[in-house]
Design a protein around this motif. Structure first.
Motif, PDB file in Angstrom:
ATOM      1  N   ASN A 117      14.033-101.129 -53.262  1.00  0.00           N
ATOM      2  CA  ASN A 117      13.514-100.173 -54.251  1.00  0.00           C
ATOM      3  C   ASN A 117      12.083-100.496 -54.648  1.00  0.00           C
ATOM      4  O   ASN A 117      11.241 -99.601 -54.792  1.00  0.00           O
ATOM      5  CB  ASN A 117      14.413-100.170 -55.491  1.00  0.00           C
ATOM      6  N   LYS A 151       9.357 -99.403 -52.128  1.00  0.00           N
ATOM      7  CA  LYS A 151       9.027 -97.980 -52.203  1.00  0.00           C
ATOM      8  C   LYS A 151       8.064 -97.710 -53.349  1.00  0.00           C
ATOM      9  O   LYS A 151       7.108 -96.936 -53.216  1.00  0.00           O
ATOM     10  CB  LYS A 151      10.300 -97.159 -52.382  1.00  0.00           C
ATOM     11  N   ASN A 195       4.140 -96.517 -52.861  1.00  0.00           N
ATOM     12  CA  ASN A 195       3.668 -95.286 -53.505  1.00  0.00           C
ATOM     13  C   ASN A 195       2.402 -95.547 -54.290  1.00  0.00           C
ATOM     14  O   ASN A 195       1.436 -94.794 -54.235  1.00  0.00           O
ATOM     15  CB  ASN A 195       4.756 -94.725 -54.415  1.00  0.00           C
TER      16      ASN A 195
END
Length: 499
Positions: A110, A113, A117
């Motif tokens: 998690n 990601k 980003n």
């Protein structure tokens, strides 16, 4: 949550038919309190509940450590990054972590990601984020050998911190451009994540209609080697890299004016590292922090250097003329008589031109010439040919370049000696300069005009450590020896002793 049809039925039976909560609940098989809730509800706006974050005593203490590891690994190639399993093992070994590997894997997945980003947002054009840089050339006047010349200098600036580096070169060609970038990367110990360029010919071969760029082969390989992302301004839109353009002016006005005296560019550029770094000890024009402190954020955001430096060279195959010269950028470089009217391989860097044979063995090396219609002549490959015509020696530029001792020696040589001496120089100058060879000539000449063979012998004695031997310093006097006499009386004494 009830279905929409059930809610409509409840509201119709209660509010329109004035039905009883309990009776309706009994017919629907629902709790009377549920029936009352939906019959009386007035607000049906969509409600989005925030995601609950439950405390995690085991993971919370190591999350900053994992985040730091992830940020470090993002600077490396994927094959060099730690796996979630390896991070879990490190946490157990170094921090006595008690959590499961599944917990770590879920967090790493998690968090990757989220960080990716953020990274993609950080690469947006004109965002002053750490690790983003801009590059451009400028020009400044210099004094060299009493003449005023103009030389280009390459500037790499960091808009986030307002820091910069710059290096002076003899040209804006591809080799100087790549050499400058490479020097800056290796001096600072990292590679900017993104670099914005103008559409300079050293990098861009062609601007395509869809806004993409066809890069030169050398620049494309350079980008792949160091792993940064390159961005280019739109044609005639220099304002898109306004920071580095302002920094080009700042560098010229503060470090390169009035004209600097240049004896050696490499020595000058060593001094310029210090000037750029000293300039950071001032406050940023907006952020009220020292530029040197902000630059540490730029440095931390940079990519890791590859294990090997990129060789900023290119190869060309050129045809030599009848004298063995090849022409590059309107300048002539000597090769060897055996390459006359033949093709030879040339290795080109920003400061050297190497003449090679097919297996890349070096024939001769030249300092690269800048300007036009200049000539570089290295005589060593031509000396065997000159040995066949030794009387022409005095009319060549090689004779003028000879040390005075060798000019005097050749003046005293016979024709055959000149020929043999030229052959000797042709052999020795492949690996040695004139200093050792002239030293051998001077030693061999101590007792008059030496032969070529004696010069050769003295030379090899010098390079093998057997040149001039040190004098013996005797501290104690030698014992006196009896005077030797001649005659047969010694034998008479010997025979008497035998009797």
């Amino acid at each position: 949550m009830l279905a929409v049809a059930e809610i409509n039925y409840i509201r119709h039976e209660v509010n329109i038919k004035d039905g009883n909560y309990s009776e309706i609940a009994k017919r629907m098989g629902r709790d009377p309190r549920t029936v009352k809730k939906y019959a009386d509800q007035e607000d049906f706006n969509l409600e989005i509940r925030p995601k609950q974050t439950r405390p995690s005593p085991v993971m919370d203490s190591v999350k900053p450590i994992i985040d730091e590891w992830l940020l470090e690994d993002f600077k490396l190639k994927k094959k060099f990054r730690r796996t979630a399993k390896r991070m879990w093992e490190q946490l157990k070994e170094d921090f006595a972590f008690k959590g499961s590997d599944r917990t770590v894997r879920d967090y790493v997945s998690n968090r990757k990601k989220e960080l990716l980003n953020e990274s993609s947002q950080a690469a947006l054009p004109l965002e002053n984020r750490p690790g983003a840089a801009q590059v451009d050339f400028g020009e400044a006047p210099f004094k060299y050998q009493g003449e005023q010349i103009v030389l280009p200098y390459l500037v790499l600036s960091y808009p986030y911190s307002n820091a910069f580096y710059f290096q002076v070169f003899p040209s804006q060609n591809r080799e100087c451009f790549l050499e400058g970038l490479k020097r800056i990367f290796h001096h600072m110990g990292g590679v900017p994540k993104t670099i914005r360029f103008d559409n300079l010919s050293a990098a861009v071969k062609k601007v395509l209609p869809n806004g993409e760029r066809q890069l030169t082969e050398g620049f494309q390989n350079f980008v792949l080697h160091y792993g940064f992302e390159c961005e280019f301004c739109n044609p005639n839109s220099g304002n898109e890299k306004g920071h580095v353009e302002a920094m080009v002016k700042y560098v010229r006005n503060n470090f390169l004016l009035p004209s600097l005296h240049v004896l050696d560019l490499d020595e000058l550029n060593k001094m310029l590292w210090k000037k750029a770094e000293k300039d950071r000890e001032r406050k940023h024009y907006e952020k009220e922090s020292l530029i040197s402190k902000l630059f540490e954020d730029d440095r931390k955001a940079c990519l890791v250097l590859p294990t090997k430096e990129y060789q900023c060279i290119r190869y060309e195959t050129l045809k030599a003329d009848k004298y063995g010269y090849v022409k590059l950028d309107k300048n002539l470089y000597s090769t060897s008589p055996r390459f006359a009217l033949s093709k030879v391989l040339i290795r080109i860097s920003y400061n050297k031109i190497d003449i090679l044979i097919d297996n890349h063995e070096l024939v001769v090396s030249h300092s690269r010439l800048y300007g036009q219609y200049r000539k570089s002549m290295k005589w060593q490959p031509y000396l065997n040919l000159m040995a066949k015509r030794p009387m022409a020696l005095k009319y060549t530029s090689f004779y003028e370049q000879l040390p005075p001792e060798w000019q005097t020696y050749f003046h005293s040589c016979t024709t055959s000696e000149k020929s043999e001496a030229l052959k000797l120089l042709g052999t020795l100058l492949k690996d040695y300069d004139f200093n050792r060879i002239t030293e051998a000539l001077n030693i061999a000449s101590e007792h008059g005009h030496p032969s070529v063979e004696s010069i050769k012998q003295v030379f090899y004695q010098i390079i093998n450590g057997r040149g001039i031997r040190e004098e013996l310093h005797i501290q104690k006097p030698l014992p006196s020896m009896p005077i030797a006499t001649r005659g047969l009386q010694h034998y008479d004494q010997l025979l008497k002793g035998a009797e």
